[in-house]
Design an enzyme around this catalytic site. Sequence first.
Site, PDB file in Angstrom:
ATOM      1  N   GLY A 247      -5.690 -37.822 -89.491  1.00 16.07           N
ATOM      2  CA  GLY A 247      -5.218 -36.602 -90.136  1.00 16.07           C
ATOM      3  C   GLY A 247      -3.979 -36.750 -90.986  1.00 16.07           C
ATOM      4  N   GLU A 288      -6.441 -42.895 -85.545  1.00 17.41           N
ATOM      5  CA  GLU A 288      -7.698 -42.994 -86.294  1.00 17.41           C
ATOM      6  C   GLU A 288      -7.562 -42.482 -87.723  1.00 17.41           C
ATOM      7  OE1 GLU A 288     -10.092 -40.433 -83.889  1.00 17.41           O
ATOM      8  OE2 GLU A 288     -10.794 -42.046 -82.625  1.00 17.41           O
ATOM      9  N   GLY A 290      -8.259 -42.030 -91.603  1.00 20.43           N
ATOM     10  CA  GLY A 290      -9.341 -42.282 -92.563  1.00 20.43           C
ATOM     11  C   GLY A 290      -8.790 -42.107 -93.963  1.00 20.43           C
ATOM     12  N   ARG A 291      -8.512 -40.829 -94.312  1.00 22.72           N
ATOM     13  CA  ARG A 291      -8.035 -40.485 -95.647  1.00 22.72           C
ATOM     14  C   ARG A 291      -6.821 -41.321 -96.070  1.00 22.72           C
ATOM     15  NH1 ARG A 291      -8.604 -35.239 -97.638  1.00 22.72           N
ATOM     16  NH2 ARG A 291      -8.811 -34.563 -95.483  1.00 22.72           N
ATOM     17  N   TYR A 332     -13.002 -26.867-100.503  1.00 24.13           N
ATOM     18  CA  TYR A 332     -11.672 -26.656 -99.917  1.00 24.13           C
ATOM     19  C   TYR A 332     -10.609 -26.246-100.933  1.00 24.13           C
ATOM     20  CZ  TYR A 332     -13.829 -30.181 -96.783  1.00 24.13           C
ATOM     21  OH  TYR A 332     -14.670 -30.911 -95.988  1.00 24.13           O
ATOM     22  N   CYS A 359     -25.400 -27.085-111.844  1.00 26.33           N
ATOM     23  CA  CYS A 359     -25.745 -25.720-112.240  1.00 26.33           C
ATOM     24  C   CYS A 359     -25.151 -24.697-111.295  1.00 26.33           C
ATOM     25  CB  CYS A 359     -27.256 -25.577-112.324  1.00 26.33           C
ATOM     26  SG  CYS A 359     -27.900 -26.622-113.620  1.00 26.33           S
ATOM     27  N   GLU A 360     -23.861 -24.596-111.319  1.00 27.52           N
ATOM     28  CA  GLU A 360     -23.111 -23.669-110.466  1.00 27.52           C
ATOM     29  C   GLU A 360     -21.842 -23.322-111.226  1.00 27.52           C
ATOM     30  OE1 GLU A 360     -23.211 -22.970-106.936  1.00 27.52           O
ATOM     31  OE2 GLU A 360     -24.927 -24.238-106.443  1.00 27.52           O
TER      32      GLU A 360
HETATM   33  N1  LLP Z   1     -10.667 -38.852 -86.003  1.00 33.58           N
HETATM   34  C1  LLP Z   1     -11.416 -37.758 -85.798  1.00 33.58           C
HETATM   35  C2  LLP Z   1     -11.886 -37.460 -84.469  1.00 33.58           C
HETATM   36  C3  LLP Z   1     -11.756 -36.934 -86.869  1.00 33.58           C
HETATM   37  O1  LLP Z   1     -12.481 -35.852 -86.655  1.00 33.58           O
HETATM   38  C4  LLP Z   1     -11.303 -37.253 -88.171  1.00 33.58           C
HETATM   39  C5  LLP Z   1     -11.648 -36.424 -89.311  1.00 33.58           C
HETATM   40  C6  LLP Z   1     -10.517 -38.413 -88.340  1.00 33.58           C
HETATM   41  C7  LLP Z   1     -10.216 -39.183 -87.227  1.00 33.58           C
HETATM   42  C8  LLP Z   1     -10.005 -38.852 -89.678  1.00 33.58           C
HETATM   43  O2  LLP Z   1      -9.179 -37.902 -90.276  1.00 33.58           O
HETATM   44  P1  LLP Z   1      -8.374 -38.285 -91.603  1.00 33.58           P
HETATM   45  O3  LLP Z   1      -7.349 -39.319 -91.225  1.00 33.58           O
HETATM   46  O4  LLP Z   1      -9.325 -38.822 -92.585  1.00 33.58           O
HETATM   47  O5  LLP Z   1      -7.765 -37.005 -92.022  1.00 33.58           O
HETATM   48  N2  LLP Z   1     -14.210 -33.562 -95.133  1.00 33.58           N
HETATM   49  C9  LLP Z   1     -12.827 -33.139 -94.966  1.00 33.58           C
HETATM   50  C10 LLP Z   1     -12.141 -33.920 -93.886  1.00 33.58           C
HETATM   51  C11 LLP Z   1     -12.821 -33.807 -92.553  1.00 33.58           C
HETATM   52  C12 LLP Z   1     -12.153 -34.611 -91.504  1.00 33.58           C
HETATM   53  C13 LLP Z   1     -12.950 -34.635 -90.259  1.00 33.58           C
HETATM   54  N3  LLP Z   1     -12.403 -35.422 -89.230  1.00 33.58           N
HETATM   55  C14 LLP Z   1     -12.106 -33.286 -96.296  1.00 33.58           C
HETATM   56  O6  LLP Z   1     -12.720 -33.698 -97.262  1.00 33.58           O
HETATM   57  O7  LLP Z   1     -10.925 -32.963 -96.383  1.00 33.58           O
END
Ligand code: LLP
Length: 440
Positions: A247, A288, A290-291, A332, A359-360
């Site tokens: 997150g 964890e 990701g982004r 979002y 087409c939106e």
């Molecule tokens: N761990 C768990 C259990 C999660 O549910 C998530 C993200 C992460 C790690 C990784 O989170 P990050 O570090 O990437 O923020 N599609 C949305 C984001 C959904 C995130 C879902 N869970 C967007 O495009 O903003």
Amino acid sequence: MGPDTLHNDETNHLWVGGVRVADLAEEYGTPLYVMDESTMRRRVQEFVRLLAETELPTRLVYAGKAFLCQAMAGWLKPFGVGLDVVSGGELYTALAADYDPAAIVFHGNVKPGAEIRYALEAGVGQIVVDSLAELQSIEREAAALGVRARILLRLTPGIDAHTHAFIRTGQFDSKFGFGLADGIGDAAVKSALDLPHLDLIGFHAHIGSQILEAEPFFANLEALLEYALKWYRQVGYWPRVLDIGGGFGVRYGEDDDPPDLGPTFRRIAAAVREMTPAEARLPELAIEPGRSIVGEAGVTLYRVGALKRVPGGKRYLAVDGGMGDNIRPALYQAFYPARLDGKATNERTDEFTVAGRYCESGDILVPSIRLPEPGVGDLLVTLVTGAYNYSMASNYNRIPRPAVVLVADGEASVWVERESWADLVRHDRPYAAVPTPNDV
Ligand code: LLP
């Protein structure tokens, strides 16, 4: 805004990873996802360093949902980090890249029985359990295979992180995890400790995504520690793993100011040391992200296809991609910075709305941005598209998904091929006459 990812030369042409974006567009076509290797590498190394500085047992787990393909898993492998997957498909992708199953963490609020079986057979390191029903199905599958499943319970500590409602997960009425306030968490712990084929290795809580404050991460960890202490006092159970999820926010626009995570991690480490009972072992601290690993590494190249000036209204610049390759603005209201290749940014500027080709009416990539005077055929680059763009792409309007290209030290390599029209009908069956009540 991915300052290290995109560079200008003296003619205002844009470069990424030592390659001109114009050359990438020429060779691989548009729209095109481009990932910069050095940015991803720096982010992974930064998290590894932050964790090492805590001097706790720690584990970095990359959240594959942000961006995953076989090559990404292959690239990540030598770092020896964990990989969070949320479906049989992500697990399959990781295993196809020979990712060490023991380093894989299997998530998801609904894991079909077949996926649980697949994960257990593959020997995934950890399964993060989200519901009471899932505890039973893992027990069943593990018993059938004669194994003991290493599980974490996903807890919902009731922390309300300030982020978009759709990407917030830790508040008390979230669809994810076991609520701590409502007693369901307690029922889950009891059951996990009782079931013979489950090895409860610890607790997990993820509070949301794109969080730009440090405090919620600390509050989350503290809530996990307090919950763990309650169990320690009651039955002597102390977790081996505390996973505080991902997150960590990134900089999309100038208003986004991600916090320096160093002090937060130091506070977290101090709290873990202080609250771990003297007779118990320090738990492993897992994160964890990701982004924050892939977001700023990505840029997307588009070709300007049309320009339109509405008298007295907006100036539209429409590109050859849009919500199919980046759903985030529509879903979002996410903001993306954009640049035009080969145009001085100090040229006469005007306010533009960057529209997609789908087409939106809602297919708007950037609602309002100042850009130099564009021309049809120009290359427009959106920044910070490495996370949740490719992974959320669709074939809406039967438009093939773009290729993903990795750039490193002036070299480009294809990570995912561009889909073709033939790919779009691959799973279609041709029409076969069906009996109809009336002839057409
Ligand atoms: N761990 C768990 C259990 C999660 O549910 C998530 C993200 C992460 C790690 C990784 O989170 P990050 O570090 O990437 O923020 N599609 C949305 C984001 C959904 C995130 C879902 N869970 C967007 O495009 O903003």
